[in-house]
Design a protein around this motif. Structure first.
Motif, PDB file in Angstrom:
ATOM      1  N   GLY A 114      24.212 -10.871  12.026  1.00 51.60           N
ATOM      2  CA  GLY A 114      24.523  -9.646  11.310  1.00 51.60           C
ATOM      3  C   GLY A 114      25.777  -9.810  10.471  1.00 51.60           C
ATOM      4  O   GLY A 114      26.733 -10.483  10.878  1.00 51.60           O
ATOM      5  N   THR A 155      13.878  -7.620   9.477  1.00 49.99           N
ATOM      6  CA  THR A 155      15.106  -7.545   8.698  1.00 49.99           C
ATOM      7  C   THR A 155      15.456  -6.091   8.457  1.00 49.99           C
ATOM      8  O   THR A 155      14.602  -5.294   8.071  1.00 49.99           O
ATOM      9  CB  THR A 155      14.953  -8.263   7.339  1.00 49.99           C
ATOM     10  OG1 THR A 155      14.677  -9.642   7.562  1.00 49.99           O
ATOM     11  CG2 THR A 155      16.235  -8.137   6.522  1.00 49.99           C
ATOM     12  N   LEU A 200      28.036  -2.464   2.819  1.00 49.48           N
ATOM     13  CA  LEU A 200      26.835  -3.289   2.741  1.00 49.48           C
ATOM     14  C   LEU A 200      26.606  -3.931   4.098  1.00 49.48           C
ATOM     15  O   LEU A 200      27.560  -4.389   4.742  1.00 49.48           O
ATOM     16  CB  LEU A 200      26.984  -4.382   1.676  1.00 49.48           C
ATOM     17  CG  LEU A 200      27.239  -3.943   0.231  1.00 49.48           C
ATOM     18  CD1 LEU A 200      27.519  -5.162  -0.640  1.00 49.48           C
ATOM     19  CD2 LEU A 200      26.049  -3.170  -0.309  1.00 49.48           C
ATOM     20  N   GLN A 201      25.351  -3.988   4.535  1.00 50.78           N
ATOM     21  CA  GLN A 201      25.071  -4.627   5.814  1.00 50.78           C
ATOM     22  C   GLN A 201      23.660  -5.196   5.813  1.00 50.78           C
ATOM     23  O   GLN A 201      22.778  -4.724   5.095  1.00 50.78           O
ATOM     24  CB  GLN A 201      25.230  -3.638   6.962  1.00 50.78           C
ATOM     25  CG  GLN A 201      24.309  -2.435   6.898  1.00 50.78           C
ATOM     26  CD  GLN A 201      24.636  -1.417   7.987  1.00 50.78           C
ATOM     27  OE1 GLN A 201      25.773  -1.283   8.403  1.00 50.78           O
ATOM     28  NE2 GLN A 201      23.607  -0.711   8.442  1.00 50.78           N
ATOM     29  N   ALA A 202      23.476  -6.221   6.629  1.00 46.14           N
ATOM     30  CA  ALA A 202      22.164  -6.857   6.764  1.00 46.14           C
ATOM     31  C   ALA A 202      22.053  -7.467   8.147  1.00 46.14           C
ATOM     32  O   ALA A 202      23.044  -7.973   8.699  1.00 46.14           O
ATOM     33  CB  ALA A 202      21.965  -7.937   5.696  1.00 46.14           C
ATOM     34  N   ARG A 203      20.843  -7.416   8.720  1.00 46.93           N
ATOM     35  CA  ARG A 203      20.614  -8.009  10.040  1.00 46.93           C
ATOM     36  C   ARG A 203      19.184  -8.555  10.121  1.00 46.93           C
ATOM     37  O   ARG A 203      18.241  -7.801  10.368  1.00 46.93           O
ATOM     38  CB  ARG A 203      20.836  -6.988  11.158  1.00 46.93           C
ATOM     39  CG  ARG A 203      20.554  -7.577  12.555  1.00 46.93           C
ATOM     40  CD  ARG A 203      21.024  -6.689  13.658  1.00 46.93           C
ATOM     41  NE  ARG A 203      22.461  -6.504  13.607  1.00 46.93           N
ATOM     42  CZ  ARG A 203      23.337  -7.390  14.036  1.00 46.93           C
ATOM     43  NH1 ARG A 203      22.928  -8.541  14.536  1.00 46.93           N
ATOM     44  NH2 ARG A 203      24.626  -7.144  13.950  1.00 46.93           N
ATOM     45  N   PRO A 204      19.003  -9.844   9.909  1.00 50.83           N
ATOM     46  CA  PRO A 204      17.698 -10.463  10.162  1.00 50.83           C
ATOM     47  C   PRO A 204      17.582 -10.895  11.625  1.00 50.83           C
ATOM     48  O   PRO A 204      18.580 -11.240  12.271  1.00 50.83           O
ATOM     49  CB  PRO A 204      17.705 -11.668   9.228  1.00 50.83           C
ATOM     50  CG  PRO A 204      19.155 -12.028   9.106  1.00 50.83           C
ATOM     51  CD  PRO A 204      19.934 -10.739   9.230  1.00 50.83           C
ATOM     52  N   MET A 251      28.458  -7.463   7.753  1.00 56.01           N
ATOM     53  CA  MET A 251      28.821  -6.134   7.269  1.00 56.01           C
ATOM     54  C   MET A 251      30.139  -6.218   6.518  1.00 56.01           C
ATOM     55  O   MET A 251      31.074  -6.884   6.964  1.00 56.01           O
ATOM     56  CB  MET A 251      28.944  -5.145   8.431  1.00 56.01           C
ATOM     57  CG  MET A 251      29.149  -3.686   8.015  1.00 56.01           C
ATOM     58  SD  MET A 251      30.874  -3.227   7.685  1.00 56.01           S
ATOM     59  CE  MET A 251      31.537  -3.215   9.349  1.00 56.01           C
ATOM     60  N   ALA A 287      18.242   2.168   2.880  1.00 54.89           N
ATOM     61  CA  ALA A 287      17.990   1.170   3.917  1.00 54.89           C
ATOM     62  C   ALA A 287      16.584   0.607   3.771  1.00 54.89           C
ATOM     63  O   ALA A 287      15.648   1.322   3.387  1.00 54.89           O
ATOM     64  CB  ALA A 287      18.157   1.776   5.312  1.00 54.89           C
ATOM     65  N   TRP A 335      13.643  -1.808   5.831  1.00 50.65           N
ATOM     66  CA  TRP A 335      13.194  -2.379   7.110  1.00 50.65           C
ATOM     67  C   TRP A 335      11.914  -3.152   6.872  1.00 50.65           C
ATOM     68  O   TRP A 335      10.943  -2.623   6.322  1.00 50.65           O
ATOM     69  CB  TRP A 335      12.969  -1.270   8.134  1.00 50.65           C
ATOM     70  CG  TRP A 335      12.131  -1.647   9.312  1.00 50.65           C
ATOM     71  CD1 TRP A 335      10.826  -1.324   9.521  1.00 50.65           C
ATOM     72  CD2 TRP A 335      12.529  -2.429  10.442  1.00 50.65           C
ATOM     73  NE1 TRP A 335      10.376  -1.844  10.709  1.00 50.65           N
ATOM     74  CE2 TRP A 335      11.407  -2.542  11.290  1.00 50.65           C
ATOM     75  CE3 TRP A 335      13.712  -3.048  10.807  1.00 50.65           C
ATOM     76  CZ2 TRP A 335      11.448  -3.236  12.491  1.00 50.65           C
ATOM     77  CZ3 TRP A 335      13.755  -3.748  12.004  1.00 50.65           C
ATOM     78  CH2 TRP A 335      12.639  -3.833  12.840  1.00 50.65           C
ATOM     79  N   ALA A 386      18.400  -4.013   6.254  1.00 51.40           N
ATOM     80  CA  ALA A 386      19.485  -4.126   5.281  1.00 51.40           C
ATOM     81  C   ALA A 386      19.774  -2.747   4.716  1.00 51.40           C
ATOM     82  O   ALA A 386      18.880  -1.900   4.613  1.00 51.40           O
ATOM     83  CB  ALA A 386      19.111  -5.096   4.160  1.00 51.40           C
ATOM     84  N   GLY A 387      21.035  -2.522   4.355  1.00 55.21           N
ATOM     85  CA  GLY A 387      21.379  -1.196   3.869  1.00 55.21           C
ATOM     86  C   GLY A 387      22.594  -1.187   2.960  1.00 55.21           C
ATOM     87  O   GLY A 387      23.453  -2.065   3.033  1.00 55.21           O
TER      88      GLY A 387
END
Length: 370
Positions: A104, A57, A83-87, A106, A42, A44, A59-60
């Protein structure tokens, strides 16, 4: 339910985003490995661009190997890749106006069931696979107006698609939700009040088991007034009225009282009601899938009544809390097993579900030790 709507009969957990601070950028990398071939990575990032704008942000990448822990040929830990991401973007003018916006994404693939090359006792093979994609977005704004009034506006939207295989059954579905709310609050003398309106639209489209599809629309209005009756006593009364396009109109009241006694002791008691529309998502259908399930006739919303009380004693660095609570849910959604060859069904149980309990929490907090 009085402030957060029909789906909140069990209460609300408020997750508050950590906001970037000017001159204090943050960068973190987490790598985790388990003994059963699970890996997490992950990232950050958090940074203030200037006095008003900032971003963060998360992301992982997450993976898990397939494991049969007891050697019976059945997957105990499924194989998955996620896979995931959140800005997030923040704006704050320093004068009482702020906006948060986020998106977000995923994607996940998951494989379970019988292990490769293995069979069940009847020599059959059963796959349990699930592919999920999810996209969501949200915005929240807070604006201080003249006269000390505060206007809050928030909206969100989420779309989730699933492709699930349980044995020989394939279930593809899409769940879409969007929500918008505006509220106004202020403090006047002994009163702290809030009032607002909200609208929510939720659809579930089941391509392969269309009998479970639904389209729910809810419009609601809510209000709360907290009154400081004395220096040590305050009472809060709130209420909400929701109109549901399928099940009609519901009222959700709540009343609570708080007493601050000598010696750092506080007493609190509260009670309220709430309602939730029926959906096919239960612990049982999560295991069996929806294909073998029938829908009972005339499903009704669940009606919940709750009472709670607690006593807290604080004297730094200690805090001790004791809680008692009781809830009663009428018309709970239940899974009824098949009889005489009929498929199992989702029905409203004849008897209410009652839960009673106590909690005891002791905390020691000093400097960096908790």
């Amino acid at each position: 339910s009085a402030l957060y709507g029909m789906s909140a009969i069990g209460g609300v957990v408020n997750l508050v985003s950590k906001r970037p601070k000017a001159g204090q950028p943050e960068q973190e990398v987490l790598v985790n490995q388990t003994s059963h071939r699970g890996t997490d990575a992950a990232l950050w990032l958090s940074r203030a661009i200037n006095d008003q704008w900032s971003y963060s942000t998360l992301a992982g990448v997450h993976t898990q190997g397939r494991s049969d822990l007891d050697g019976d040929g059945w997957t105990d830990l499924p194989w998955f890749r996620r896979l995931q991401a959140r800005p997030r973007v923040y704006w704050d003018n320093g004068g009482g106006k702020s906006v948060l916006a986020t998106i977000g994404v995923m994607g996940e693939r998951r494989r379970g069931g019988t292990m490769p090359g293995a069979t069940l006792p009847d020599r059959s093979v059963r796959a349990e696979n699930l592919d999920t994609t999810r996209v969501d977005a949200g915005v929240f704004g807070r604006f201080v107006l003249s006269g000390g009034h505060v206007l809050a506006v928030r909206a969100s939207s989420a779309t989730s698609r699933r492709d699930r295989s349980l044995g020989g059954n394939r279930e593809r579905d899409r769940n879409q939700t969007w929500f918008a709310e505006s509220s106004l609050n202020a403090t006047r003398g002994r009163h702290t009040w809030v009032g607002g309106t909200a609208i929510q639209h939720e659809t579930f489209t089941a391509r392969d088991v269309a009998r479970f599809s639904y389209d729910y629309r809810t419009i609601g209005a809510f209000g709360q007034d907290e009154i400081a009756l004395a220096r040590r006593l305050s009472i809060s009364a709130s209420g909400r009225v929701d109109h549901h396009n399928v099940f009609g109109t519901f009222a959700s009241p709540k009343v609570s009282a708080l007493v601050r006694a000598d010696g750092g002791v506080t007493f609190r008691v509260s009670g309220g009601r709430g309602h939730i529309a029926p959906t096919p998502f239960t612990e049982e259908t999560d295991v069996t899938g929806l294909t073998p399930i029938a829908v009972g006739d005339g499903l009704r919303p669940e009606d919940a009544t709750s009472l709670a009380g607690d006593v807290t004693w604080r004297r730094a660095p200690f805090e001790i809390t004791g809680t008692v609570f009781r809830s009663r849910i009428a018309h709970p959604l239940a899974f009824r097993d098949s009889r005489a060859g009929a498929p199992p069904r989702l029905v409203n149980a004849e008897r209410p579900t009652t839960t009673e309990g106590t909690e005891f929490i002791a905390r020691y907090h000093e400097d960096d030790l908790d």
